[in-house]
Every structure is written in structure tokens, then in C-alpha cells.
Design a protein around this motif. Sequence first.
Motif, PDB file in Angstrom:
ATOM      1  N   MET A   1     -15.974   2.191  -1.184  1.00  7.31           N
ATOM      2  CA  MET A   1     -14.744   1.579  -1.695  1.00  7.31           C
ATOM      3  C   MET A   1     -15.020   0.117  -2.011  1.00  7.31           C
ATOM      4  N   ASP A   2     -14.841  -0.301  -3.263  1.00  6.32           N
ATOM      5  CA  ASP A   2     -15.171  -1.670  -3.626  1.00  6.32           C
ATOM      6  C   ASP A   2     -14.090  -2.634  -3.143  1.00  6.32           C
ATOM      7  N   SER A   3     -14.396  -3.954  -3.218  1.00 11.98           N
ATOM      8  CA  SER A   3     -13.497  -4.950  -2.638  1.00 11.98           C
ATOM      9  C   SER A   3     -12.156  -5.008  -3.329  1.00 11.98           C
ATOM     10  N   SER A   4     -12.140  -4.803  -4.667  1.00 10.10           N
ATOM     11  CA  SER A   4     -10.867  -4.850  -5.392  1.00 10.10           C
ATOM     12  C   SER A   4      -9.964  -3.712  -4.968  1.00 10.10           C
ATOM     13  N   ASN A   5     -10.537  -2.503  -4.832  1.00 11.20           N
ATOM     14  CA  ASN A   5      -9.746  -1.369  -4.364  1.00 11.20           C
ATOM     15  C   ASN A   5      -9.305  -1.593  -2.932  1.00 11.20           C
ATOM     16  N   ALA A   6     -10.224  -2.123  -2.101  1.00 10.92           N
ATOM     17  CA  ALA A   6      -9.905  -2.331  -0.693  1.00 10.92           C
ATOM     18  C   ALA A   6      -8.739  -3.292  -0.536  1.00 10.92           C
ATOM     19  N   SER A   7      -8.724  -4.375  -1.353  1.00  9.15           N
ATOM     20  CA  SER A   7      -7.646  -5.348  -1.237  1.00  9.15           C
ATOM     21  C   SER A   7      -6.311  -4.744  -1.637  1.00  9.15           C
ATOM     22  N   GLY A   8      -6.308  -3.884  -2.651  1.00  7.60           N
ATOM     23  CA  GLY A   8      -5.070  -3.249  -3.056  1.00  7.60           C
ATOM     24  C   GLY A   8      -4.569  -2.249  -2.031  1.00  7.60           C
ATOM     25  N   LEU A   9      -5.496  -1.487  -1.457  1.00  5.81           N
ATOM     26  CA  LEU A   9      -5.125  -0.453  -0.498  1.00  5.81           C
ATOM     27  C   LEU A   9      -4.813  -1.016   0.883  1.00  5.81           C
ATOM     28  N   ALA A  10      -5.083  -2.315   1.080  1.00  6.39           N
ATOM     29  CA  ALA A  10      -4.846  -2.917   2.393  1.00  6.39           C
ATOM     30  C   ALA A  10      -3.378  -2.830   2.802  1.00  6.39           C
ATOM     31  N   TRP A  11      -2.488  -2.744   1.824  1.00  8.46           N
ATOM     32  CA  TRP A  11      -1.057  -2.646   2.132  1.00  8.46           C
ATOM     33  C   TRP A  11      -0.747  -1.422   2.992  1.00  8.46           C
ATOM     34  N   LEU A  12      -1.561  -0.389   2.876  1.00  6.72           N
ATOM     35  CA  LEU A  12      -1.300   0.858   3.605  1.00  6.72           C
ATOM     36  C   LEU A  12      -1.728   0.786   5.070  1.00  6.72           C
ATOM     37  N   ARG A  13      -2.535  -0.200   5.418  1.00  7.99           N
ATOM     38  CA  ARG A  13      -3.015  -0.297   6.795  1.00  7.99           C
ATOM     39  C   ARG A  13      -1.862  -0.565   7.749  1.00  7.99           C
ATOM     40  N   GLY A  14      -1.799   0.245   8.773  1.00  4.64           N
ATOM     41  CA  GLY A  14      -0.766   0.080   9.783  1.00  4.64           C
ATOM     42  C   GLY A  14       0.580   0.661   9.420  1.00  4.64           C
ATOM     43  N   LYS A  15       0.739   1.140   8.187  1.00  3.23           N
ATOM     44  CA  LYS A  15       2.012   1.736   7.790  1.00  3.23           C
ATOM     45  C   LYS A  15       2.206   3.067   8.521  1.00  3.23           C
ATOM     46  N   ARG A  16       3.420   3.292   8.983  1.00  2.00           N
ATOM     47  CA  ARG A  16       3.725   4.547   9.678  1.00  2.00           C
ATOM     48  C   ARG A  16       4.196   5.575   8.652  1.00  2.00           C
ATOM     49  N   VAL A  17       3.500   6.694   8.601  1.00  2.00           N
ATOM     50  CA  VAL A  17       3.735   7.718   7.587  1.00  2.00           C
ATOM     51  C   VAL A  17       4.149   9.019   8.256  1.00  2.00           C
ATOM     52  N   LEU A  18       5.211   9.627   7.732  1.00  2.40           N
ATOM     53  CA  LEU A  18       5.552  10.989   8.147  1.00  2.40           C
ATOM     54  C   LEU A  18       5.021  11.946   7.095  1.00  2.40           C
ATOM     55  N   LEU A  19       4.139  12.829   7.510  1.00  2.23           N
ATOM     56  CA  LEU A  19       3.616  13.877   6.645  1.00  2.23           C
ATOM     57  C   LEU A  19       4.284  15.190   7.036  1.00  2.23           C
ATOM     58  N   ALA A  20       5.090  15.745   6.152  1.00  2.00           N
ATOM     59  CA  ALA A  20       5.740  17.036   6.382  1.00  2.00           C
ATOM     60  C   ALA A  20       4.983  18.086   5.596  1.00  2.00           C
ATOM     61  N   GLU A  21       4.263  18.947   6.295  1.00  2.65           N
ATOM     62  CA  GLU A  21       3.373  19.929   5.668  1.00  2.65           C
ATOM     63  C   GLU A  21       3.201  21.111   6.616  1.00  2.65           C
ATOM     64  N   ASP A  22       3.463  22.321   6.131  1.00  2.67           N
ATOM     65  CA  ASP A  22       3.406  23.486   7.019  1.00  2.67           C
ATOM     66  C   ASP A  22       2.016  24.110   7.106  1.00  2.67           C
ATOM     67  N   ASN A  23       1.127  23.786   6.178  1.00  3.47           N
ATOM     68  CA  ASN A  23      -0.201  24.395   6.187  1.00  3.47           C
ATOM     69  C   ASN A  23      -1.189  23.504   6.932  1.00  3.47           C
ATOM     70  N   ILE A  24      -1.860  24.075   7.943  1.00  2.00           N
ATOM     71  CA  ILE A  24      -2.743  23.277   8.793  1.00  2.00           C
ATOM     72  C   ILE A  24      -3.928  22.725   8.010  1.00  2.00           C
ATOM     73  N   THR A  25      -4.443  23.496   7.072  1.00  2.00           N
ATOM     74  CA  THR A  25      -5.556  23.012   6.253  1.00  2.00           C
ATOM     75  C   THR A  25      -5.161  21.747   5.499  1.00  2.00           C
ATOM     76  N   ASN A  26      -4.014  21.777   4.852  1.00  2.00           N
ATOM     77  CA  ASN A  26      -3.552  20.598   4.116  1.00  2.00           C
ATOM     78  C   ASN A  26      -3.212  19.443   5.056  1.00  2.00           C
ATOM     79  N   GLN A  27      -2.724  19.771   6.256  1.00  5.13           N
ATOM     80  CA  GLN A  27      -2.493  18.731   7.256  1.00  5.13           C
ATOM     81  C   GLN A  27      -3.789  18.006   7.583  1.00  5.13           C
ATOM     82  N   MET A  28      -4.853  18.784   7.802  1.00  5.45           N
ATOM     83  CA  MET A  28      -6.146  18.203   8.158  1.00  5.45           C
ATOM     84  C   MET A  28      -6.658  17.278   7.061  1.00  5.45           C
ATOM     85  N   VAL A  29      -6.569  17.741   5.813  1.00  2.00           N
ATOM     86  CA  VAL A  29      -7.075  16.939   4.698  1.00  2.00           C
ATOM     87  C   VAL A  29      -6.277  15.653   4.554  1.00  2.00           C
TER      88      VAL A  29
END
Length: 283
Positions: A1-29
Motif C-alpha cells: 500500500m503506497d503512502s498516498s493510499n495509506a494517508s487516504g485510508l487512515a480515516w478508517l483506522r479505529g472506526k467502529r464498523v458493524l458488518l451484518a452478513e449471514d455467510n461465514i465465508t464472507n464474514q471472514m473475508v
Amino acid sequence: MDSSNASGLAWLRGKRVLLAEDNITNQMVATQLLDALGSRVDVANDGAEALEMIEAHRYDIYLIDIEMPRVSGLDVIKSIRQSAPPLCDAPVIAVTAYALREHREKIAEAGADGLIPKPLISIEQFGRDILNLTERVRRAAGGAPAAAHAQSAAPDVPAAATAAPTARPATGRPVEMEVFTGLAEAIGPEAMRDLLGKIDSDLDAAVQQVREGVAASDMSVLSNATHVMISVCGAIGAEPLKTLAQRLNAVANGKASDDPAAIGSDISMQSTVLRAFLRSKAQ
């Protein structure tokens, strides 16, 4: 991951996410990808559990699968949007294998900010898609420059392009290697081995259910088994088996009139090829 992408994606760090997904395979991914992005993930196994968790906790982002038991993803999205602030203002993203115009319209009507199509195979792409679809909230908080808000992270796919073919798929190439290797690189070798073992088990159970459903002419069993198979195959790019499962699912739900026994036989054969491939890659 290059620095420009890393700086943009930094906003997601520490964010609390609810993932609603019934399939365990997709949950894992999805969980592996979100962990790599630095987000904190809670998983709801179906729509009803998602609603309970939404009442108990506040989340920064909601990632909602559309096809879930007990309460559908669309109803979960509607419930979020009908709630009082700040819950109703949080970004809500549909994550779904169903990305035709009719599905997009229903998702938009429910109140989602947009959708991310499955399969999920790239950490950076997944992160960028989330950033694009949370721009409204981030901009309001001063965390993103003004720009046109994207309603979807992927171009619309015409129905004709995704219609299931009637011919039997070739058994010599069980997966699209670009998807398979992209996923392996995204989640790492240990997680990939765990994932392949889980997929192998899921396919074994789903194929057995298909056989039982065909023998008993039980459309409900066939619908449930093929739903699992479609989701599992989509995660790793197993398009031949996914196509067959989609055809049988259409029959089970009264949308096609093909012979379920013939498709079931093809599914059994293609599953054998796919599972042999997965076992070879899991070693």
C-alpha cells in the motif's frame, strides 16, 4: 500500500464498523480486510441480530448484506434511516453480490449511501470504496474535500451481461485466478488456508442439501443451499459453480423452468473439481 493510499485510508483506522452478513465465508473475508484497514469490527449473523446490536452500540459505519434471514438487509437499512439522530445520519453501505439496476434502485430507496459489490478481493479497493461512499459524512465533519457523492462504488451491470447461460460450464478452470490470487494476497496465507477449509466444508454441506432437495423436490431446501453456494463461490471467484447455483436458485424461486435434477448433477460434478482445487491450494 503506497503512502498516498495509506494517508487516504487512515480515516478508517479505529472506526467502529458493524458488518451484518449471514455467510461465514464472507464474514471472514470482510473482517480480514477491515482489520487490515485498522477498523474495529463487530459482526451480526443476520438482520435481527444487527438490529439488536444497533440498539446496544453506536457505530461509525454500517456494512449491510442485503440477503439475510429473519430480517432482510433492506429492512435493516430502512430501520437505521427511520431512527433518530445521530444513528440515522451514519453512513450505511450495502455489500451485495446483487448489483443490477433493479437491486441498486431498491437499495437506494431503502436509504443506503451506495453499495460495494462482492466478491471483496482487495484491501485498498475495499477501503477506497468505503471512503467514496462515506464522503457525505466525512465532508460534513470536515474530513474530506467537497466532491460529487458517489451512489455506488461500481458501474451498473446490465442484466444481459449477468444472465446465467444454459450451457454447462467447463470444469477445467474452477476459479478466476485473478480473483483467487487477489484475495489470497489481501488476507494472507494463514487466513487463506482457514478460508479454503471453511469453503470446502460449506460446499460439501451445500451439495448434499442440493441432492436432498432434488430428490424430495423441495424448493425451499434448494433455495437455501444455492444461496450459500452462490455466496461462497463469489468470494473466491468460482464462477462456473456460482453460475450453476444461480440457475438452480432461479428454478427454486420460480424464476426459471430448467430441470433441477440436471442442474444438480452439473453442480455435483463442478463442486468435485472445485473442491479438489481448493484442497491443493490449502496444502
